[in-house]
Design a protein around this motif. Structure first.
Motif, mmCIF file in Angstrom:
data_model
loop_
_atom_site.group_PDB
_atom_site.id
_atom_site.type_symbol
_atom_site.label_atom_id
_atom_site.label_comp_id
_atom_site.label_asym_id
_atom_site.label_seq_id
_atom_site.Cartn_x
_atom_site.Cartn_y
_atom_site.Cartn_z
ATOM 1 N N GLU A 15 -82.628 -75.983 -54.295
ATOM 2 C CA GLU A 15 -83.391 -75.969 -53.047
ATOM 3 C C GLU A 15 -84.190 -77.257 -52.878
ATOM 4 O O GLU A 15 -84.278 -77.808 -51.776
ATOM 5 C CB GLU A 15 -84.320 -74.746 -53.002
ATOM 6 N N GLY A 16 -84.762 -77.761 -53.982
ATOM 7 C CA GLY A 16 -85.465 -79.034 -53.914
ATOM 8 C C GLY A 16 -84.522 -80.177 -53.586
ATOM 9 O O GLY A 16 -84.865 -81.094 -52.833
ATOM 10 N N LEU A 17 -83.330 -80.147 -54.156
ATOM 11 C CA LEU A 17 -82.318 -81.171 -53.901
ATOM 12 C C LEU A 17 -81.946 -81.197 -52.428
ATOM 13 O O LEU A 17 -81.794 -82.270 -51.823
ATOM 14 C CB LEU A 17 -81.092 -80.905 -54.765
ATOM 15 N N LYS A 18 -81.798 -80.024 -51.825
ATOM 16 C CA LYS A 18 -81.481 -79.954 -50.399
ATOM 17 C C LYS A 18 -82.606 -80.556 -49.557
ATOM 18 O O LYS A 18 -82.347 -81.261 -48.569
ATOM 19 C CB LYS A 18 -81.234 -78.501 -49.990
ATOM 20 N N THR A 19 -83.847 -80.283 -49.953
ATOM 21 C CA THR A 19 -84.992 -80.849 -49.242
ATOM 22 C C THR A 19 -84.947 -82.371 -49.284
ATOM 23 O O THR A 19 -85.160 -83.054 -48.268
ATOM 24 C CB THR A 19 -86.304 -80.347 -49.868
ATOM 25 N N THR A 20 -84.691 -82.915 -50.471
ATOM 26 C CA THR A 20 -84.628 -84.362 -50.618
ATOM 27 C C THR A 20 -83.485 -84.945 -49.800
ATOM 28 O O THR A 20 -83.643 -85.962 -49.109
ATOM 29 C CB THR A 20 -84.459 -84.731 -52.100
ATOM 30 N N ASN A 89 -87.243 -87.962 -56.635
ATOM 31 C CA ASN A 89 -86.617 -86.868 -57.376
ATOM 32 C C ASN A 89 -86.405 -85.621 -56.515
ATOM 33 O O ASN A 89 -87.005 -85.478 -55.447
ATOM 34 C CB ASN A 89 -87.445 -86.529 -58.608
ATOM 35 N N SER A 90 -85.566 -84.716 -56.987
ATOM 36 C CA SER A 90 -85.281 -83.508 -56.216
ATOM 37 C C SER A 90 -86.568 -82.725 -55.973
ATOM 38 O O SER A 90 -87.375 -82.521 -56.878
ATOM 39 C CB SER A 90 -84.246 -82.635 -56.935
ATOM 40 N N GLY A 91 -86.754 -82.327 -54.744
ATOM 41 C CA GLY A 91 -87.976 -81.654 -54.334
ATOM 42 C C GLY A 91 -88.922 -82.574 -53.592
ATOM 43 O O GLY A 91 -89.755 -82.119 -52.803
ATOM 44 N N ASP A 92 -88.820 -83.890 -53.851
ATOM 45 C CA ASP A 92 -89.642 -84.870 -53.154
ATOM 46 C C ASP A 92 -88.954 -85.273 -51.857
ATOM 47 O O ASP A 92 -87.747 -85.092 -51.690
ATOM 48 C CB ASP A 92 -89.870 -86.103 -54.026
ATOM 49 N N ALA A 93 -89.730 -85.850 -50.928
ATOM 50 C CA ALA A 93 -89.168 -86.192 -49.627
ATOM 51 C C ALA A 93 -89.901 -87.397 -49.044
ATOM 52 O O ALA A 93 -91.031 -87.711 -49.430
ATOM 53 C CB ALA A 93 -89.298 -85.005 -48.674
ATOM 54 N N PHE A 94 -89.252 -88.062 -48.111
ATOM 55 C CA PHE A 94 -89.926 -89.098 -47.340
ATOM 56 C C PHE A 94 -90.971 -88.443 -46.450
ATOM 57 O O PHE A 94 -90.804 -87.301 -46.004
ATOM 58 C CB PHE A 94 -88.934 -89.872 -46.482
ATOM 59 N N ALA A 95 -92.038 -89.183 -46.149
ATOM 60 C CA ALA A 95 -93.105 -88.624 -45.326
ATOM 61 C C ALA A 95 -92.647 -88.370 -43.898
ATOM 62 O O ALA A 95 -93.125 -87.442 -43.241
ATOM 63 C CB ALA A 95 -94.312 -89.562 -45.332
ATOM 64 N N VAL A 199 -93.667 -87.269 -49.605
ATOM 65 C CA VAL A 199 -94.273 -85.979 -49.924
ATOM 66 C C VAL A 199 -93.926 -85.702 -51.372
ATOM 67 O O VAL A 199 -92.750 -85.586 -51.727
ATOM 68 C CB VAL A 199 -93.748 -84.849 -49.021
ATOM 69 N N PHE A 200 -94.941 -85.635 -52.216
ATOM 70 C CA PHE A 200 -94.773 -85.498 -53.659
ATOM 71 C C PHE A 200 -94.864 -84.028 -54.043
ATOM 72 O O PHE A 200 -95.887 -83.378 -53.828
ATOM 73 C CB PHE A 200 -95.843 -86.338 -54.365
#
Length: 254
Positions: A15-20, A89-95, A199-200
């Motif tokens: 799920e984190g990977l999909k978010t990233t 990393n997986s779960g993190d995202a651009f702002a 987004v960390f």
């Protein structure tokens, strides 16, 4: 045209990977590679990655020896092309979708092309709430990372000479940044941006094992910054008290 290598490591965090992924492909600036290093996940991540139809994705899935072994694999792949590398990393995202576009504009406006770029970020709590955190001046590096590593862009020519020291299981990113900047004129080599870059996700291992990471930070300061042990221990104690107080307040809901 400035290029970016975005390295994402993943292990059993579909799920984190999909978010990233959604954050990466939403970027309006399109000159990037998405390098995914999956640690032979068993939660469906491998199958999901195999089904992606994304030309910018470069995917490998195999067992690794831990977080920084995986990040080193991504690093070696990332520096094959010029530009800058980001470890997201997986779960993190651009702002937001314009992050890379705004970074390129800042690079082009700089008098000298920077070797290292970083900025503010959002800290995401377990309940999904976001708190904006201002990056610290690079002069405060002896006190710790100036921002989360998910905001940090390393120029690839210099990064080819670097690696994450895997004997530091929680703070190798801090160590690598110190080594990366050693010998540079930081007044021109470092560009600090005044807007949020990522987004960390604070559910990561280094956040959960913060007290262990503080010990590694102390060792790194003595070895790579040549900080006297008295100063290093004093900083460790101050960080320990600060972290304990912050965690206590969080537990009490204050």
């Amino acid at each position: 045209m400035t290029g970016f290598s975005i390295v994402t490591i993943n292990w059993n965090n579909l799920e984190g990977l999909k978010t990233t992924y959604e954050s990466v492909v939403a970027q309006t600036y399109r000159n990037f590679r998405w390098i995914v290093v999956d640690g032979a996940s068993s939660d469906g991540s491998q199958e999901w990655l195999a089904g992606l139809d994304e030309p910018r994705a470069e995917i490998a899935s195999e067992r690794d020896k831990g977080i920084y072994d995986a990040m080193n694999k991504g690093l070696r792949k990332a520096v094959e092309t010029p530009g800058y590398t980001l470890f997201l990393n997986s779960g993190d995202a651009f702002a937001d979708p314009q992050v890379l576009e705004r970074i390129v504009a800042a690079i082009e406006a700089a008098a000298v092309p920077p070797r290292f770029i970083y900025g503010d970020f959002y800290r995401k709590a377990a309940n999904g709430s976001l708190t904006r955190i201002a990056a610290k001046p690079i002069e405060r590096l002896p006190l710790g990372l100036p921002a989360s590593h998910q905001t940090m862009y390393f120029e690839n020519e210099r990064l080819r000479e670097m690696h994450f020291r895997e004997n530091y299981r929680l703070s190798a990113d801090y160590c690598m940044l110190i080594e990366f900047l050693t010998g540079m004129d930081r007044s021109t080599a470092v560009l600090q941006l005044p807007f949020p870059l990522c987004v960390f996700d604070t559910t990561g291992i280094s956040h959960k094992r913060r007290f262990e990471a503080l010990k590694e930070d102390m060792q790194i300061r003595m070895r790579f910054l040549q900080l006297p042990w008295v100063n290093a221990v004093t900083l460790y104690c101050l960080h320990y008290v600060h972290t304990h107080t912050k965690q206590l307040k969080a537990a009490l809901g204050k």
